[in-house]
Design an enzyme around this catalytic site. Structure first.
Site, mmCIF file in Angstrom:
data_model
loop_
_atom_site.group_PDB
_atom_site.id
_atom_site.type_symbol
_atom_site.label_atom_id
_atom_site.label_comp_id
_atom_site.label_asym_id
_atom_site.label_seq_id
_atom_site.Cartn_x
_atom_site.Cartn_y
_atom_site.Cartn_z
ATOM 1 N N CYS A 2 21.613 -46.992 65.462
ATOM 2 C CA CYS A 2 21.879 -47.180 66.888
ATOM 3 C C CYS A 2 23.384 -47.089 67.124
ATOM 4 O O CYS A 2 24.182 -47.472 66.277
ATOM 5 C CB CYS A 2 21.400 -48.516 67.432
ATOM 6 S SG CYS A 2 19.665 -48.847 67.160
ATOM 7 N N ARG A 27 23.897 -41.495 65.524
ATOM 8 C CA ARG A 27 23.440 -42.756 64.932
ATOM 9 C C ARG A 27 21.982 -43.061 65.287
ATOM 10 O O ARG A 27 21.410 -44.052 64.801
ATOM 11 C CB ARG A 27 24.312 -43.914 65.403
ATOM 12 C CG ARG A 27 25.778 -43.732 65.086
ATOM 13 C CD ARG A 27 26.579 -44.890 65.626
ATOM 14 N NE ARG A 27 26.226 -46.124 64.972
ATOM 15 C CZ ARG A 27 26.748 -46.561 63.851
ATOM 16 N NH1 ARG A 27 27.681 -45.862 63.259
ATOM 17 N NH2 ARG A 27 26.371 -47.698 63.320
ATOM 18 N N TRP A 77 17.831 -45.965 67.449
ATOM 19 C CA TRP A 77 17.000 -45.515 66.333
ATOM 20 C C TRP A 77 16.072 -46.695 66.069
ATOM 21 O O TRP A 77 16.512 -47.734 65.588
ATOM 22 C CB TRP A 77 17.860 -45.212 65.111
ATOM 23 C CG TRP A 77 17.104 -44.587 63.974
ATOM 24 C CD1 TRP A 77 16.886 -43.258 63.755
ATOM 25 C CD2 TRP A 77 16.469 -45.270 62.884
ATOM 26 N NE1 TRP A 77 16.157 -43.081 62.617
ATOM 27 C CE2 TRP A 77 15.894 -44.289 62.059
ATOM 28 C CE3 TRP A 77 16.324 -46.612 62.527
ATOM 29 C CZ2 TRP A 77 15.177 -44.611 60.895
ATOM 30 C CZ3 TRP A 77 15.618 -46.938 61.366
ATOM 31 C CH2 TRP A 77 15.058 -45.927 60.565
ATOM 32 N N ASN A 103 23.016 -53.232 67.711
ATOM 33 C CA ASN A 103 22.769 -52.338 66.571
ATOM 34 C C ASN A 103 22.575 -53.236 65.347
ATOM 35 O O ASN A 103 23.471 -54.007 65.025
ATOM 36 C CB ASN A 103 23.988 -51.417 66.411
ATOM 37 C CG ASN A 103 24.063 -50.728 65.057
ATOM 38 O OD1 ASN A 103 25.142 -50.466 64.559
ATOM 39 N ND2 ASN A 103 22.941 -50.433 64.456
ATOM 40 N N GLY A 104 21.393 -53.164 64.735
ATOM 41 C CA GLY A 104 21.140 -54.010 63.566
ATOM 42 C C GLY A 104 19.736 -54.573 63.624
ATOM 43 O O GLY A 104 18.881 -54.069 64.344
ATOM 44 N N GLU A 487 19.989 -31.413 46.283
ATOM 45 C CA GLU A 487 20.666 -31.385 47.581
ATOM 46 C C GLU A 487 20.151 -30.213 48.440
ATOM 47 O O GLU A 487 19.942 -30.368 49.642
ATOM 48 C CB GLU A 487 22.185 -31.298 47.355
ATOM 49 C CG GLU A 487 23.035 -31.186 48.595
ATOM 50 C CD GLU A 487 22.906 -32.330 49.595
ATOM 51 O OE1 GLU A 487 22.272 -33.355 49.282
ATOM 52 O OE2 GLU A 487 23.426 -32.177 50.704
ATOM 53 N N LYS A 491 18.385 -30.733 52.059
ATOM 54 C CA LYS A 491 18.867 -30.082 53.286
ATOM 55 C C LYS A 491 17.716 -29.416 54.022
ATOM 56 O O LYS A 491 17.587 -29.528 55.224
ATOM 57 C CB LYS A 491 19.944 -29.018 52.991
ATOM 58 C CG LYS A 491 21.329 -29.478 52.617
ATOM 59 C CD LYS A 491 22.108 -30.152 53.701
ATOM 60 C CE LYS A 491 21.802 -31.595 53.813
ATOM 61 N NZ LYS A 491 22.445 -32.586 53.095
ATOM 62 N N GLU A 494 15.260 -32.005 55.534
ATOM 63 C CA GLU A 494 15.852 -32.755 56.648
ATOM 64 C C GLU A 494 15.819 -31.992 57.957
ATOM 65 O O GLU A 494 15.500 -32.551 58.994
ATOM 66 C CB GLU A 494 17.327 -33.061 56.347
ATOM 67 C CG GLU A 494 17.573 -34.211 55.417
ATOM 68 C CD GLU A 494 19.052 -34.428 55.182
ATOM 69 O OE1 GLU A 494 19.493 -35.567 55.305
ATOM 70 O OE2 GLU A 494 19.787 -33.459 54.884
ATOM 71 N N HIS A 510 6.691 -29.080 33.376
ATOM 72 C CA HIS A 510 5.929 -30.329 33.270
ATOM 73 C C HIS A 510 5.296 -30.734 34.597
ATOM 74 O O HIS A 510 5.118 -31.910 34.863
ATOM 75 C CB HIS A 510 6.841 -31.447 32.746
ATOM 76 C CG HIS A 510 7.440 -31.102 31.418
ATOM 77 N ND1 HIS A 510 6.700 -31.053 30.271
ATOM 78 C CD2 HIS A 510 8.698 -30.734 31.076
ATOM 79 C CE1 HIS A 510 7.486 -30.687 29.261
ATOM 80 N NE2 HIS A 510 8.709 -30.486 29.724
ATOM 81 N N LYS A 609 22.364 -40.500 61.162
ATOM 82 C CA LYS A 609 23.437 -40.211 60.224
ATOM 83 C C LYS A 609 23.920 -41.460 59.511
ATOM 84 O O LYS A 609 24.295 -41.432 58.343
ATOM 85 C CB LYS A 609 24.592 -39.558 60.978
ATOM 86 C CG LYS A 609 25.669 -39.098 60.048
ATOM 87 C CD LYS A 609 26.294 -37.828 60.508
ATOM 88 C CE LYS A 609 27.130 -37.221 59.420
ATOM 89 N NZ LYS A 609 26.327 -36.570 58.393
HETATM 90 C C1 G6P Z 1 21.477 -40.816 55.948
HETATM 91 C C2 G6P Z 1 22.028 -39.463 56.335
HETATM 92 C C3 G6P Z 1 22.347 -38.662 55.083
HETATM 93 C C4 G6P Z 1 23.302 -39.431 54.193
HETATM 94 C C5 G6P Z 1 22.765 -40.827 53.863
HETATM 95 C C6 G6P Z 1 23.825 -41.689 53.213
HETATM 96 O O1 G6P Z 1 20.232 -40.666 55.362
HETATM 97 O O2 G6P Z 1 21.096 -38.779 57.150
HETATM 98 O O3 G6P Z 1 22.935 -37.433 55.451
HETATM 99 O O4 G6P Z 1 23.502 -38.721 53.018
HETATM 100 O O5 G6P Z 1 22.373 -41.500 55.059
HETATM 101 O O6 G6P Z 1 24.837 -41.913 54.139
HETATM 102 P P1 G6P Z 1 26.333 -42.240 53.756
HETATM 103 O O7 G6P Z 1 27.029 -42.349 55.077
HETATM 104 O O8 G6P Z 1 26.306 -43.544 53.024
HETATM 105 O O9 G6P Z 1 26.847 -41.145 52.921
#
Ligand code: G6P
Length: 614
Positions: A2, A27, A77, A103-104, A487, A491, A494, A510, A609
């Site tokens: 949030c 956020r 969120w 937020n929290g 990664e 990507k 996501e 495996h 994020k």
């Molecule tokens: C969320 C974001 C990711 C990020 C992860 C860790 O899941 O969507 O993109 O890698 O958090 O976030 P940080 O800010 O700790 O790297």
């Protein structure tokens, strides 16, 4: 998660709050709301994005402006209660004369709610936040407390995390903010103040900020502010100057922030190494950890914690640090580490990696490691965020604001920071000077190598158009490029919602090999390194089962290129540095596939994020 933002001053609050919310939308973006005070509280809330809220208000008011010079807004969120208009913030007290944004998570909200219901309170939403509003009201009514005192008392009775702002019809010259576990920044303007989850909305009015610490609250009036703890101890504010440039927060001609951030990588890597390394010597200066370098070099073990993409950077770090320093490294998901009573010794060094510097699980992992006496380093991107402030020392990645929810330039900057750290430790431990020199020289050339890869954008777009309708993808790599496979798959998942798995190439036998048929695209990272021949064998195994191979190869490659249906070349560098290059085609591939599938790449569904809830 949030995002919260609030303004008090002499300007119209509504446009400032809406603009601020757009900055904070990374956020969370499942619903949004504002409260503007002009004698009475005017509250508007709407499911959906901030632009939906704007449209709704415009329609409702027939284009008239929401007037008032004090106001606040929230982009959500969802944690408690589904995303809908009612659960959107701000929430009000029973008398509806004051409002709160939060937020929290208030963990004891249910107990408090039951107590408040017995006292005659009625609740409209399913949120924990509304409980806090009613609790504050209860303190005001029962104990005849002022608003700020009631907020303070209520906060002493909640368990959980919060970044909040409160405003009231009875206090038209007051914004109250407080934080514990969730970030809150105060912007100090000329007879105007802002409170926000991060500094990005604040740069619009001022560059002077105070980052609140946990357990602190601020009471801002147009003519000044007071900072104190929720235990009522007045604090002297530490005012800092923001280096952030407004252009960094705009798309700058790119269709999406994600694409802009992918293309910014030559610059972000340069910024991460600028002033820290020198191509003529083996000079490495990491100012943030200089004081602790001897202790780090003597570590018995290094434990890296992080989440998501930052955890992947940690895995690359494990390979690099062990190779260069011979110190054993373990990499853990922060969320697992914090709950499994890990063995941590005072001679261990814990490295927390986080783009935002606010991830709740990573923060909790740090607190745990701290309590066991380990030295804690942070590798973070957001200057002034919580992690750099609670760690003993650290390295900023200096990648600049990353706004696209899927992390791109933060990852390559994290790996760049880890390489510099590994080289510095290795130097202290007496590594061969020539090796350091060679790697430093190559590191300095990385930005231009990235430029060369970005030139293949059209080719990658072409490949994306061929595979955009696939239902599954497999990403395979070995050694330094195994985390890159993870990664790449992350990507794609996501932002395009295609199921994708990353695997160590040899592990394919495996299990995942059973999935391979003519419909399965398999992305191989087959660069010239110590496991190249083995990866070529793995490509053959996939080909034999009719899988469709896309290979990331080194320039002038022959073997893998002959086997793959499509290849994307990256310049040849020491294998230790390849992850910074090999990940870039994968970022672009996911980006183009997601755009072609009509997905919102900057704000993918259900994600946020900055994950400030555990
Ligand atoms: C969320 C974001 C990711 C990020 C992860 C860790 O899941 O969507 O993109 O890698 O958090 O976030 P940080 O800010 O700790 O790297």
């Amino acid at each position: 998660m949030c995002g919260i933002v609030a303004y008090i001053g002499n300007k119209q609050a509504y446009p400032i709050v809406i603009k601020g919310l757009k900055r904070l939308e990374y956020r969370g973006y499942d619903s949004a709301g504002v409260a503007i005070l002009n004698g009475k509280l005017q509250i508007y809330k709407q499911k959906g994005k901030v632009s939906d809220l704007e449209g709704y208000i415009e329609k409702k008011l027939n284009g008239r402006l929401v007037h008032g010079t004090i106001g606040m807004g929230h982009t959500r969120w969802a944690t408690h209660g589904e995303p809908n208009d009612i659960n959107a913030h701000p929430h009000t007290s029973q008398r509806k004369d004051f409002a709160i944004i939060h937020n929290g998570i208030i963990e004891n909200y249910d107990t408090l709610k039951q107590q408040l219901i017995k006292l005659g309170h009625h609740f409209e939403s399913d949120t924990d936040t509304e409980v806090l509003a009613h609790l504050i009201e209860e303190y005001m009514q029962q104990n005849s407390l002022s608003l700020d005192e009631a907020v303070r008392m209520a906060l002493n009775n909640v368990v959980g995390a919060y970044g909040i702002v409160v405003m009231s019809e009875d206090y038209p010259d007051m914004l109250i903010g407080a934080r514990k576990g969730s970030p809150l920044v105060l912007g100090i303007g000329d007879k105007e103040y802002m409170l926000a989850s991060d500094a990005t909305p604040i740069v619009e009015i001022t560059r002077r900020v105070v980052y609140l610490n946990d357990g602190e609250m601020v009471i801002a009036r147009r003519d000044g502010f007071t900072l104190k703890t929720i235990d009522n101890v007045v604090k002297t504010p530490f005012v800092q100057y923001l280096e952030l440039e407004l252009e960094e927060l705009e798309k700058g001609g790119y269709e999406h922030f994600m694409l802009k951030e992918i293309f910014e990588q030559p610059t972000s890597i340069s910024n991460c190494i600028r002033g820290r390394v020198n191509h003529n010597s083996d000079y490495i200066h990491l100012g943030g950890i200089a004081q602790y370098i001897d202790q780090i070099a003597q570590a018995q073990r290094i434990i890296i914690v992080g989440c998501g993409t930052s955890w992947h950077a940690g895995l690359v770090g494990e390979y690099i640090i062990e190779e260069l320093t011979r110190i054993p490294v373990e990499v853990e998901y922060a969320s697992e580490f914090r709950y499994r009573n890990p063995i941590i010794n005072p001679n261990d060094v814990v490295i927390a990696i986080s783009q935002s510097g606010e991830t709740a699980d990573t923060l909790a992992a740090i607190q745990l490691a701290k309590s066991k006496g380990a030295l804690i380093l942070g590798i973070c991107n957001v200057v002034g965020s919580s992690i750099p402030r609670i760690t003993d020392a650290g390295i900023y990645t200096h990648a600049g604001p990353e706004i696209g929810v899927a992390s791109t330039k933060a990852f390559t900057a994290q790996v760049t920071a880890l390489i510099q750290l590994a080289l510095k430790i290795a130097q202290k431990r007496g590594i061969n000077r020539e090796k350091v020199l060679t790697l430093l020289k190559e590191l300095m050339q990385i930005p231009q190598h990235i430029q060369a890869i970005l030139k293949q954008n059209d080719k990658i777009k072409e490949i994306a158009s061929i595979f955009k309708d696939a239902s599954n993808f497999l990403y395979l790599g070995r050694g330094y490029n195994f985390p890159v496979a993870l990664e790449g798959a992350l990507k794609l998942k996501e932002i395009s919602y295609i199921h994708a798995e990353g695997y160590p190439a040899a592990e394919m036998k495996h299990g995942p090999i059973a999935l391979i048929d003519e419909n399965m695209p398999v992305v191989f990272i087959a660069t010239k390194d110590s496991s190249y021949e083995k990866v070529v064998n793995n490509i053959m195994e996939v080909k034999a089962r009719k899988g469709r191979v896309i290979a990331i190869v080194t320039e002038n490659d022959s073997q893998a290129s002959k086997l793959a249906e499509f290849t994307i070349q990256i310049p040849e560098v020491d294998e230790l540095l390849t992850p910074i290059l090999s990940v870039i085609p994968l970022q672009l591939l996911s980006y183009h596939i997601a755009v072609m599938r009509g997905c919102n790449v900057d704000q993918p569904r259900n994600l946020a994020k900055s994950v400030t809830v555990e």
